[in-house]
Design a protein around this motif. Structure first.
Motif, short mmCIF file in Angstrom:
data_model
loop_
_atom_site.label_atom_id
_atom_site.label_comp_id
_atom_site.label_asym_id
_atom_site.label_seq_id
_atom_site.Cartn_x
_atom_site.Cartn_y
_atom_site.Cartn_z
N UNK A 110 20.69 2.64 19.39
CA UNK A 110 20.46 1.87 20.36
C UNK A 110 19.02 1.52 20.64
N UNK A 111 17.99 2.88 20.29
CA UNK A 111 16.78 2.99 20.38
C UNK A 111 16.06 2.82 19.27
N UNK A 112 16.66 1.91 18.33
CA UNK A 112 15.97 1.70 17.17
C UNK A 112 14.64 1.00 17.20
N UNK A 113 14.57 -0.17 17.98
CA UNK A 113 13.37 -0.64 18.05
C UNK A 113 12.46 0.01 19.12
N UNK A 114 13.24 0.43 20.16
CA UNK A 114 12.35 0.92 21.24
C UNK A 114 11.61 2.38 20.79
N UNK A 115 12.04 3.04 20.01
CA UNK A 115 11.44 4.56 19.09
C UNK A 115 10.43 4.02 18.39
N UNK A 116 10.53 2.99 17.74
CA UNK A 116 9.53 2.49 16.81
C UNK A 116 8.38 1.93 17.85
N UNK A 117 8.84 1.18 18.72
CA UNK A 117 7.41 0.64 19.27
C UNK A 117 6.65 1.62 20.07
N UNK A 118 7.60 2.55 20.50
CA UNK A 118 6.96 3.78 21.33
C UNK A 118 6.16 4.40 20.65
N UNK A 119 6.32 4.90 19.33
CA UNK A 119 5.40 5.40 18.58
C UNK A 119 4.22 4.53 18.03
N UNK A 120 4.43 3.65 17.84
CA UNK A 120 3.30 2.58 17.41
C UNK A 120 2.44 2.43 18.52
N UNK A 121 2.91 2.17 19.56
CA UNK A 121 2.00 1.73 21.03
C UNK A 121 1.41 3.48 21.36
N UNK A 122 1.90 4.52 21.24
CA UNK A 122 1.37 5.65 21.62
C UNK A 122 0.24 6.14 20.65
N UNK A 123 0.35 5.95 19.43
CA UNK A 123 -0.46 6.07 18.61
C UNK A 123 -1.80 5.19 18.60
N UNK A 124 -1.68 4.10 19.04
CA UNK A 124 -2.60 2.98 18.75
C UNK A 124 -3.39 3.44 20.25
N UNK A 125 -2.79 3.99 21.21
CA UNK A 125 -3.38 4.48 22.53
C UNK A 125 -4.49 5.60 21.90
N UNK A 126 -3.78 6.49 21.27
CA UNK A 126 -4.53 7.58 20.90
C UNK A 126 -5.79 7.44 20.14
N UNK A 127 -5.43 6.49 19.06
CA UNK A 127 -6.86 5.98 18.32
C UNK A 127 -7.79 5.44 18.94
N UNK A 128 -7.56 4.57 20.31
CA UNK A 128 -8.40 4.21 21.21
C UNK A 128 -9.02 5.03 22.00
N UNK A 129 -8.52 6.35 21.90
CA UNK A 129 -9.07 7.36 22.87
C UNK A 129 -8.60 7.43 24.12
N UNK A 130 -7.47 6.79 24.59
CA UNK A 130 -7.02 6.75 25.90
C UNK A 130 -6.06 7.80 26.20
N UNK A 131 -5.67 8.57 25.13
CA UNK A 131 -4.76 9.63 25.31
C UNK A 131 -5.33 10.77 24.59
#
Length: 307
Positions: free
Chosen positions: A286-307
């Motif tokens: 049930x978290x198939x899409x949710x977990x993928x988006x979570x990882x995608x967004x979290x790592x994008x923020x990390x690359x942007x220096x926000x985390x």
């Protein structure tokens, strides 16, 4: 929740498109050990390779309305053309789920569609005020809401008994079709089976068959929860858990879950507390899409220096 990853990354990253491309490329090289702080990494999920491919190819058309979407159409509740339906996992649920969506809840920001995509046979989404009448079935329906009279998942069966008509069974019950005096003489073994069947019927009468979730911000909830059609329903409060939702409501505690998180955690608790079975990841997809988006967004923020 629907997400255009390219748009989102541009919004989150002030360094521009070039930096975004470098960021996504670097994510391809990372291993699971790079995400040790990802609370969703222990989920038993189907392969997300189809989502990886869709991410690289960008937005695609909805096969029904032809709108340009990423991963799926949040209006038609179907995957886009670059995400074949056969590559999306299907989850069978132990009960039916109704999701009542507030009319002002943005379709593209809601995670309710995840449930419909992944458990299409068991999930129905209604846009308020167009919702069913629940009064006649309230002995088998409950509402997820942390109200003053809410109960825990483990107490569902006990409280549903209040709505059950004692001693009344359906006409087609195998064990009670005729009055007891008209039945043939019953041997001890047969009598035991009869008692077991009657007990089973009573258990069936107090079994939860449908659960209702409200899909809205906390401030929007009051309009729905006070609707007369939802009055008298058993209310259930979930155990305290921390959300992973990237669009967390400002000023609200981290225990406020997204809709798909609430559905997932309820089913896990229900499986263990009511069905009395060991949980082995039956609802993780049930978290198939949710977990993928979570990882995608979290790592994008990390690359942007926000985390």
């Amino acid at each position: 929740m629907s997400l255009n990853s390219s748009t989102l990354l541009n919004e989150e990253n002030s360094q521009g498109p070039k930096r975004n491309t470098e960021c996504l490329d670097s994510l391809e090289l990372q291993t699971p050990s790079s995400f040790q702080d990802n609370p969703l990494q222990q989920l038993q999920l189907a392969s997300q390779e189809v989502l990886e491919k869709a991410k690289k190819s960008g937005r695609s058309k909805c096969p029904r309305c032809s709108s340009s979407r990423m991963f799926y159409c949040y209006t038609c509740f179907v995957p886009v053309e670059t995400v074949p339906t056969k590559e999306i996992p299907t989850v069978k649920l132990p009960l039916k789920i109704d999701i009542i969506k507030h009319p002002n809840e943005t379709d593209g920001k809601s995670t309710a569609v995840h449930a419909k995509l992944l458990a299409p046979d068991d999930v129905t989404i209604y846009k308020y005020p167009c919702i069913p009448e629940y009064e006649e079935k309230r002995h088998e329906i409950a509402l997820i809401f942390p109200g003053p009279n809410s109960i825990s998942v483990k107490d569902i069966a006990f409280h549903l008994q209040k709505y059950t008509k004692k001693g009344v069974y359906d006409d087609d019950d195998d064990c009670s079709r005729e009055p007891f005096l008209k039945q043939a003489k019953i041997e001890p073994k047969e009598e035991k089976n009869l008692n077991e069947c009657i007990s089973s019927n009573r258990s069936e009468d107090t079994r939860l068959k449908k659960i209702i979730f409200i899909d809205s911000t906390w401030n929007q909830t009051n309009k729905i929860i006070t609707d007369e059609r939802l009055q008298g329903l058993l209310q259930i409060e979930l155990k305290t858990r921390k959300t992973c939702f990237w669009r967390h409501q400002k000023g609200k505690p981290e225990t406020y879950l997204s809709t798909i998180e609430a559905i997932y955690y309820f089913l896990v608790d229900y499986h263990q507390e009511i069905l009395k079975e060991k949980y082995k990841g039956q609802y993780d997809n049930l978290l198939f899409f949710f977990s993928f988006m979570y990882t995608l967004i979290k790592n994008a923020k990390c690359c942007a220096g926000k985390e």
